[in-house]
Design an enzyme around this catalytic site. Structure first.
Site, mmCIF file in Angstrom:
data_model
loop_
_atom_site.group_PDB
_atom_site.id
_atom_site.type_symbol
_atom_site.label_atom_id
_atom_site.label_comp_id
_atom_site.label_asym_id
_atom_site.label_seq_id
_atom_site.Cartn_x
_atom_site.Cartn_y
_atom_site.Cartn_z
ATOM 1 N N LYS A 131 0.848 -1.197 0.000
ATOM 2 C CA LYS A 131 0.000 0.000 0.000
ATOM 3 C C LYS A 131 0.887 1.252 0.000
ATOM 4 O O LYS A 131 1.836 1.347 0.784
ATOM 5 C CB LYS A 131 -0.887 -0.039 1.236
ATOM 6 C CG LYS A 131 -1.895 1.072 1.384
ATOM 7 C CD LYS A 131 -2.724 0.830 2.655
ATOM 8 C CE LYS A 131 -3.790 1.890 2.862
ATOM 9 N NZ LYS A 131 -4.600 1.615 4.075
ATOM 10 N N SER A 206 -9.254 2.029 2.659
ATOM 11 C CA SER A 206 -8.228 2.745 1.938
ATOM 12 C C SER A 206 -7.206 1.841 1.251
ATOM 13 O O SER A 206 -6.432 2.298 0.413
ATOM 14 C CB SER A 206 -7.507 3.698 2.895
ATOM 15 O OG SER A 206 -6.827 2.997 3.913
ATOM 16 N N SER A 230 -10.252 -0.362 6.608
ATOM 17 C CA SER A 230 -9.433 -0.142 5.418
ATOM 18 C C SER A 230 -8.712 -1.370 4.902
ATOM 19 O O SER A 230 -8.193 -1.356 3.790
ATOM 20 C CB SER A 230 -8.406 0.968 5.681
ATOM 21 O OG SER A 230 -9.053 2.205 5.814
#
Length: 529
Positions: A131, A206, A230
């Site tokens: 990420k 996210s 997330s």
């Protein structure tokens, strides 16, 4: 208890803004071409259908080279990323060089052999995605802010470093929402990411770039973080596995934005992957010296666990009703557990869950032990300068001049309307915490929907922004939760369930995930007819 005046005002303002945005997006959103692809193509290389654990074993045994595995994943990313926009910066050349070094090391290994390599380097030669909000040396570390464009990480975040030390080879970094605080992976620096099962839908956020790439078969293991869902929401939307760890087990250092206020109590870094058997070994590696805090080596007899099922939050005015297909999928899990294991799954209705969003909002806004409040979102948007003024940013956005997304601007506006925490909500959290601690203990597992809806079309999360309460409540409680896929809906979108346990009982939800993968098939190739 009825909503307070401030809460009613917040809800009214939110619904008014959402209605306006819905009309605006409906008018402005272009319609896809009739001949445009609707999902990613199927996987063809059999190496892409093996778990990281299996790949590492084959590499150690010289049944396949690390270069072959890394190249297979590079080829898949190059095939699907033009459709997804999931990986925003790659390091393919460096990854191939590192894979070649792995192969040479294995060829030259003379002491200890395969068993020694498995102990020292359990992920040797296996590809990894990360990420973008995590520091990965030499890679962008912007979290989608235009003001941070060009900023490269000089070091690795600790969980990334541990995975690399275990032999994993990063392929690149994946997309996120602006500042990681939204359910759609969209920012003005990298653009928007698509769902591999439905290209006009969101992969969530996210950790949406991670979820999208994993779901499409462009990655086998990835790194995510979770402060309100997330990890779990993208894993649900993209049909893969993910684990929100008990807080303070995996380091949250090396992420942007950093925690402030009491957020460190609620955020968790954890593994995301296509195959359940990779969750536990990944978590053990990512936890580093803190792995002893959770009993990952302790065997689990599922027949001796106590199972509970909660079908919905009780009807919060802030969340949507749970989709009937999700309710049915959870019922099928209950039926299978009872028929196959001989256990009795108790269905519960937990009244405090109705206040899940308010609890999350209140506790996310609490000051730290020194009385310092969390850094305002509008200040984070300013990135080192003065705070943005959300109404002005909205005007700029409507004129096409803002550097921020509508979601980020909306969050900053909502922050302006936030009220003080009520004693009632604090009491509801305390009551819920006591209830679940007594209920789960050291041998209890709770099933709960990951979200009220199946995958959203792009930007539709703007119209029901608080549905993340289904995941966010577990952040506030500090519980470990594993997200498990349960096949596909009639529309071809992933179904799933959250499996929660009490603090430091991560091994219980992870063992349940392994069981559910065998029972319900786990990840499904989105390209299959």
């Amino acid at each position: 208890m009825a909503l307070s005046y401030v809460e009613r005002l917040q809800l009214w303002v939110m619904k008014a803004i959402m209605a306006f945005l819905y009309a605006l997006f409906w008018m402005l959103t272009p319609r896809p071409r009739a001949d445009a692809p609707t999902k990613v193509p199927p996987l063809t290389n059999p190496l892409l259908k093996l778990s990281a654990t299996q790949l590492a074993q084959k590499i150690r045994r010289r049944e396949v080279s690390s270069v072959e595995v890394v190249q297979a994943y590079i080829d898949r990313i190059q095939e699907v990323n033009p459709l997804l926009n999931a990986m925003v910066k790659d390091r393919f050349s460096a990854a191939l060089l590192e894979a070649a070094q792995v192969d040479r090391m294995i060829e030259e290994e003379t002491v200890g052999g395969e068993e020694d390599l498995a102990q020292r380097l359990p992920l040797l030669g296996v590809p990894l995605s990360v990420k973008e909000s995590f520091a990965l040396q030499g890679m962008p570390h912007t979290t989608g802010l235009r003001s941070r464009a060009g900023l490269l990480a000089s070091v690795d975040a600790p969980p990334v470093a541990y995975l690399k030390q275990a032999g994993a080879i990063p392929l690149g970094v994946t997309n996120i929402p602006e500042l990681c605080m939204w359910g759609e992976s969209h920012n003005r620096l990298y653009g928007i990411t698509n769902n591999p099962y439905s290209l006009d839908s969101t992969p969530g956020g996210s950790s949406g770039g991670e979820g999208s790439l994993l779901g499409a078969g462009g990655s086998v293991i990835g790194v995510g973080s979770d402060i309100g869902g997330s990890i779990r929401i993208p894993c649900f939307f993209n049909g893969v596995f993910g684990h929100k760890t008990t807080p303070y087990v995996v380091s949250n250092d090396g992420q942007y934005p950093p925690c402030s206020g009491r957020q460190e109590d609620y955020v968790s870094t954890g593994p995301m992957c296509r195959y359940a058997e990779d969750l536990l070994p990944m978590l053990k590696i990512m936890a580093g010296p803190s792995a002893h805090k959770i009993s990952l080596s302790q065997p689990v007899d599922l027949k001796k666990l106590r199972f509970f099922s909660v079908p919905h939050d009780g009807g919060s005015p802030y969340t949507s009703p749970v989709d009937k297909q999700l309710l049915q999928a959870q019922r099928q899990v209950v039926e299978h557990l009872e028929s196959d294991l001989g256990v009795k799954v108790q269905e519960l209705h937990v009244p405090e869950l109705k206040y899940g969003y308010q609890i999350w909002e209140v506790f996310m806004g609490l000051p730290d032990k020194d009385g310092k409040p969390p850094q305002p979102f509008a200040e984070l948007m300013g990135e080192g300068g003065s705070s943005v003024w959300a109404p002005w940013e909205l005007v700029k956005w409507m004129l096409g001049r803002s550097s921020h997304t509508m979601a980020a601007i909306g969050l900053a506006m909502f922050e302006m309307a936030s009220g003080k925490p009520s004693q009632f909500i604090l009491q509801q959290k305390e009551a819920l915490e006591r209830r679940l601690e007594e209920l789960l203990g050291t041998d209890g597992v709770l099933l709960y929907p990951p979200h009220p809806r199946l995958g959203y079309k792009h930007h539709h999360a703007l119209f029901t922004p608080l549905n993340f309460a289904y995941t966010g409540i577990f952040n506030t409680l500090g519980l470990p939760v594993t997200q498990c896929p349960l096949g596909l809906s009639r529309e071809g979108l992933p179904l799933g369930v959250q499996v929660a346990a009490w603090r430091h009982q991560d091994h219980l939800s992870l063992a349940t995930a392994l069981y559910l993968e065998k029972a319900f098939g786990g990840w499904r190739d989105p390209g299959d007819p």
